[in-house]
Write a protein that holds these residues in place. Sequence first.
Motif, PDB file in Angstrom:
ATOM      1  N   GLN A   1      68.568  24.324  25.301  1.00 30.78           N
ATOM      2  CA  GLN A   1      69.821  25.058  25.322  1.00 30.78           C
ATOM      3  C   GLN A   1      69.778  26.147  26.395  1.00 30.78           C
ATOM      4  O   GLN A   1      70.707  26.322  27.174  1.00 30.78           O
ATOM      5  N   HIS A   2      68.652  26.879  26.466  1.00 32.21           N
ATOM      6  CA  HIS A   2      68.617  28.015  27.387  1.00 32.21           C
ATOM      7  C   HIS A   2      68.291  27.597  28.822  1.00 32.21           C
ATOM      8  O   HIS A   2      68.617  28.325  29.767  1.00 32.21           O
ATOM      9  N   ALA A   3      67.722  26.405  29.003  1.00 34.65           N
ATOM     10  CA  ALA A   3      67.614  25.868  30.364  1.00 34.65           C
ATOM     11  C   ALA A   3      69.027  25.632  30.908  1.00 34.65           C
ATOM     12  O   ALA A   3      69.328  25.933  32.078  1.00 34.65           O
ATOM     13  N   LEU A   4      69.898  25.127  30.056  1.00 39.17           N
ATOM     14  CA  LEU A   4      71.293  24.902  30.459  1.00 39.17           C
ATOM     15  C   LEU A   4      71.999  26.241  30.717  1.00 39.17           C
ATOM     16  O   LEU A   4      72.705  26.400  31.725  1.00 39.17           O
ATOM     17  N   TRP A   5      71.781  27.214  29.824  1.00 34.08           N
ATOM     18  CA  TRP A   5      72.444  28.516  29.992  1.00 34.08           C
ATOM     19  C   TRP A   5      71.963  29.208  31.277  1.00 34.08           C
ATOM     20  O   TRP A   5      72.729  29.885  31.951  1.00 34.08           O
ATOM     21  N   ARG A   6      70.670  29.082  31.610  1.00 29.72           N
ATOM     22  CA  ARG A   6      70.164  29.712  32.836  1.00 29.72           C
ATOM     23  C   ARG A   6      70.920  29.180  34.051  1.00 29.72           C
ATOM     24  O   ARG A   6      71.372  29.945  34.910  1.00 29.72           O
ATOM     25  N   GLU A   7      71.067  27.862  34.129  1.00 31.97           N
ATOM     26  CA  GLU A   7      71.769  27.262  35.257  1.00 31.97           C
ATOM     27  C   GLU A   7      73.248  27.649  35.240  1.00 31.97           C
ATOM     28  O   GLU A   7      73.837  27.920  36.286  1.00 31.97           O
ATOM     29  N   ALA A   8      73.839  27.704  34.026  1.00 32.56           N
ATOM     30  CA  ALA A   8      75.265  28.050  33.907  1.00 32.56           C
ATOM     31  C   ALA A   8      75.505  29.469  34.429  1.00 32.56           C
ATOM     32  O   ALA A   8      76.425  29.704  35.231  1.00 32.56           O
ATOM     33  N   ILE A   9      74.678  30.416  34.004  1.00 34.39           N
ATOM     34  CA  ILE A   9      74.859  31.814  34.427  1.00 34.39           C
ATOM     35  C   ILE A   9      74.621  31.938  35.934  1.00 34.39           C
ATOM     36  O   ILE A   9      75.351  32.628  36.648  1.00 34.39           O
ATOM     37  N   ALA A  10      73.607  31.212  36.428  1.00 39.42           N
ATOM     38  CA  ALA A  10      73.298  31.281  37.865  1.00 39.42           C
ATOM     39  C   ALA A  10      74.485  30.769  38.694  1.00 39.42           C
ATOM     40  O   ALA A  10      74.820  31.341  39.731  1.00 39.42           O
ATOM     41  N   MET A  11      75.123  29.698  38.240  1.00 42.54           N
ATOM     42  CA  MET A  11      76.249  29.151  39.017  1.00 42.54           C
ATOM     43  C   MET A  11      77.426  30.123  39.043  1.00 42.54           C
ATOM     44  O   MET A  11      78.065  30.308  40.077  1.00 42.54           O
ATOM     45  N   VAL A  12      77.688  30.777  37.885  1.00 37.74           N
ATOM     46  CA  VAL A  12      78.776  31.768  37.858  1.00 37.74           C
ATOM     47  C   VAL A  12      78.402  32.940  38.768  1.00 37.74           C
ATOM     48  O   VAL A  12      79.223  33.423  39.544  1.00 37.74           O
ATOM     49  N   ALA A  13      77.126  33.384  38.701  1.00 36.33           N
ATOM     50  CA  ALA A  13      76.683  34.507  39.546  1.00 36.33           C
ATOM     51  C   ALA A  13      76.812  34.159  41.025  1.00 36.33           C
ATOM     52  O   ALA A  13      77.129  35.023  41.848  1.00 36.33           O
TER      53      ALA A  13
ATOM     54  N   GLY B   1      79.072  32.238  42.280  1.00 39.04           N
ATOM     55  CA  GLY B   1      80.467  31.976  42.637  1.00 39.04           C
ATOM     56  C   GLY B   1      80.804  30.496  42.767  1.00 39.04           C
ATOM     57  O   GLY B   1      81.797  30.137  43.397  1.00 39.04           O
ATOM     58  N   VAL B   2      79.989  29.635  42.187  1.00 35.47           N
ATOM     59  CA  VAL B   2      80.305  28.195  42.242  1.00 35.47           C
ATOM     60  C   VAL B   2      81.608  27.922  41.498  1.00 35.47           C
ATOM     61  O   VAL B   2      82.430  27.110  41.920  1.00 35.47           O
ATOM     62  N   CYS B   3      81.788  28.575  40.353  1.00 38.26           N
ATOM     63  CA  CYS B   3      83.044  28.504  39.601  1.00 38.26           C
ATOM     64  C   CYS B   3      83.051  29.680  38.633  1.00 38.26           C
ATOM     65  O   CYS B   3      82.032  30.351  38.468  1.00 38.26           O
ATOM     66  N   ASP B   4      84.202  29.913  37.979  1.00 35.18           N
ATOM     67  CA  ASP B   4      84.211  30.998  36.989  1.00 35.18           C
ATOM     68  C   ASP B   4      83.750  30.482  35.632  1.00 35.18           C
ATOM     69  O   ASP B   4      83.544  29.273  35.454  1.00 35.18           O
ATOM     70  N   ALA B   5      83.571  31.419  34.667  1.00 32.59           N
ATOM     71  CA  ALA B   5      82.961  31.054  33.380  1.00 32.59           C
ATOM     72  C   ALA B   5      83.815  30.044  32.620  1.00 32.59           C
ATOM     73  O   ALA B   5      83.289  29.096  32.023  1.00 32.59           O
ATOM     74  N   ALA B   6      85.156  30.226  32.659  1.00 35.33           N
ATOM     75  CA  ALA B   6      86.025  29.301  31.912  1.00 35.33           C
ATOM     76  C   ALA B   6      85.941  27.899  32.500  1.00 35.33           C
ATOM     77  O   ALA B   6      85.902  26.898  31.768  1.00 35.33           O
ATOM     78  N   THR B   7      85.881  27.817  33.812  1.00 31.49           N
ATOM     79  CA  THR B   7      85.794  26.502  34.463  1.00 31.49           C
ATOM     80  C   THR B   7      84.462  25.844  34.128  1.00 31.49           C
ATOM     81  O   THR B   7      84.399  24.639  33.832  1.00 31.49           O
TER      82      THR B   7
ATOM     83  N   ASP C   1      64.662  30.991  38.446  1.00 35.07           N
ATOM     84  CA  ASP C   1      64.310  32.395  38.202  1.00 35.07           C
ATOM     85  C   ASP C   1      63.355  32.482  37.021  1.00 35.07           C
ATOM     86  O   ASP C   1      63.505  31.758  36.032  1.00 35.07           O
ATOM     87  N   SER C   2      62.393  33.405  37.096  1.00 36.09           N
ATOM     88  CA  SER C   2      61.429  33.508  35.998  1.00 36.09           C
ATOM     89  C   SER C   2      61.830  34.556  34.965  1.00 36.09           C
ATOM     90  O   SER C   2      61.126  34.772  33.992  1.00 36.09           O
ATOM     91  N   GLY C   3      62.976  35.201  35.171  1.00 36.10           N
ATOM     92  CA  GLY C   3      63.472  36.165  34.179  1.00 36.10           C
ATOM     93  C   GLY C   3      64.964  35.989  34.016  1.00 36.10           C
ATOM     94  O   GLY C   3      65.564  35.125  34.658  1.00 36.10           O
ATOM     95  N   PRO C   4      65.576  36.812  33.157  1.00 34.98           N
ATOM     96  CA  PRO C   4      67.024  36.711  32.958  1.00 34.98           C
ATOM     97  C   PRO C   4      67.776  36.963  34.259  1.00 34.98           C
ATOM     98  O   PRO C   4      67.333  37.742  35.109  1.00 34.98           O
ATOM     99  N   ASN C   5      68.934  36.317  34.422  1.00 37.80           N
ATOM    100  CA  ASN C   5      69.737  36.499  35.626  1.00 37.80           C
ATOM    101  C   ASN C   5      70.234  37.939  35.721  1.00 37.80           C
ATOM    102  O   ASN C   5      70.676  38.511  34.716  1.00 37.80           O
ATOM    103  N   PRO C   6      70.207  38.553  36.925  1.00 40.15           N
ATOM    104  CA  PRO C   6      70.708  39.931  37.078  1.00 40.15           C
ATOM    105  C   PRO C   6      72.144  40.089  36.580  1.00 40.15           C
ATOM    106  O   PRO C   6      72.509  41.158  36.072  1.00 40.15           O
ATOM    107  N   LEU C   7      72.956  39.035  36.680  1.00 43.14           N
ATOM    108  CA  LEU C   7      74.340  39.137  36.190  1.00 43.14           C
ATOM    109  C   LEU C   7      74.355  39.428  34.691  1.00 43.14           C
ATOM    110  O   LEU C   7      75.138  40.262  34.213  1.00 43.14           O
ATOM    111  N   LEU C   8      73.458  38.772  33.944  1.00 43.87           N
ATOM    112  CA  LEU C   8      73.375  39.001  32.494  1.00 43.87           C
ATOM    113  C   LEU C   8      72.901  40.427  32.209  1.00 43.87           C
ATOM    114  O   LEU C   8      73.462  41.139  31.363  1.00 43.87           O
ATOM    115  N   GLU C   9      71.880  40.852  32.959  1.00 45.11           N
ATOM    116  CA  GLU C   9      71.365  42.222  32.776  1.00 45.11           C
ATOM    117  C   GLU C   9      72.479  43.251  33.035  1.00 45.11           C
ATOM    118  O   GLU C   9      72.624  44.224  32.291  1.00 45.11           O
TER     119      GLU C   9
END
Length: 300
Positions: free
Chosen positions: A188-200, A202-208, A252-260
Motif C-alpha cells: 500500500q505504501h509503495a503505491l502511496w510513495r509513488e502517488a505523492i511523488a507524482m503530485v509533488a 506536477g505530473v497531475c493533481d491529487a484528484a486526477t 526516496d528513502s524517507g517521506p516525501n518533502p511534500l508530505l512533511e
Amino acid sequence: MAEPRSIAIVGGGLMGAGIAQVFIAAGHPVTVFEPAAQARHSVRERVAADLRLLNRDEALADAVVTTSDLAQAVAQADFVTEAGPEKLDLKQSIFAQLVALSPPTAILASNTSVIPIHRIAAGLPTGERILGTHWWNPPALIPLVEVVQTAQTSAQSVRWVMELLTSVGKSPAHIAKDVPGFVANRLQHALWREAIAMVAEGVCDAATLDACVKNSFGLRLAVLGPLENADLVGLDLTLDIHRTIIPELNRDSGPNPLLEERVAAGELGFKSGVGFRTWSPQEMDDLRRRLRAQRQGPPE
Ligand SMILES: NC(=O)c1ccc[n+]([C@@H]2O[C@H](COP(=O)([O-])OP(=O)(O)OC[C@H]3O[C@@H](n4cnc5c(N)ncnc54)[C@H](O)[C@@H]3O)[C@@H](O)[C@H]2O)c1
C-alpha cells in the motif's frame, strides 16, 4: 485445535473493540484490558454496534469482560492480542508484562501496523510464542489478518493462530518473514510513495491521480492480485515494461518533502479539511458513506 479457554485483548480502542467483536461473535470468552476509563466503558457499546452492522445479536456484547487490571485480563488467557498505541517502547513494556502475567503456554500476538514483531519481543525468553496478527480496520468486515512469524516463532504457534483465525471467519495469511509493514502495508505504501511523488512533481493533481487508480486497476484489485495480473498479461511483457519504468520510479528513502510540508502546515486531511485536497464537510460525509457502502457490499 483445542477451544481457547479465554481470549484477552490488551487495548480496547478502535482495533481492540473490533477484534473483540470477532471473537465474541464466534463464541469465545473475551476479556479486554483498557486503561482509559472512557474507552473501557464504551467497549461493549462499540462491540454491539459492530454486531448490529453484521445483523448479529447485539446482546452477545454483554459477555465481553472489560477491566483495568492487566493481570486479571490475561491470567487465564490462551491467546492474547495486544492492540495498544503504535509506540515501540510501550509495546515492549506491555509484552514484558504479558510474559510475566499470562499462562506459560499462552500465545502472544501484536496488532502493530508496521513495527517488526522481533523488535517488540526483543530480549523476551518466550519468542516461540510471540507473533504478529495484523488485522485491518474494521475487523468486522475486512477478511485479512496477516500472521507474522519471527525467526523465533514456532511453526506450531503459527499453525494454532491460523486455525483460530480461520475458525472465526477470517482469511489469515502466513507472513514468513518479519519485515517492517509486513506485506499488505508495504504494498500500500509503495503505491502511496509513488502517488505523492507524482503530485509533488506536477505530473497531475491529487484528484486526477485518485481517479486514475479508481477507474483502472483499482477496480480489479479485489479479484486480481498483482502477480496474478503479471501471469495473466505475460512475464515477457511485464519484463519489457519494467525495463522502461522501474528506473523511473521514486526511490526516496524517507517521506516525501511534500508530505512533511503539509503536516508542518497543519494540513492533515479530513482532520483539518485540507490535505492533498480541500474537503468540505459534505464531501467528507459522501466519501465516508461510499466507503461504508462498499465495505458492506451490495444489498442482498
Ligand atoms: N486504526 C487502524 O486502522 C489500525 C489497523 C491495523 C492495526 N492498527 C494498530 O492497532 C493498534 C491499536 O490501534 P487503534 O487504532 O485501535 O488505536 P486506539 O488509539 O484506538 O487504541 C489504543 C488503545 O490502547 C489504549 N492504551 C493506552 N496505553 C495502553 C497500555 N499501556 N496498555 C494497553 N492499552 C493501552 C488506549 O487507551 C487506547 O484505547 C496500533 O498498534 C495500530 O497501529 C491500527
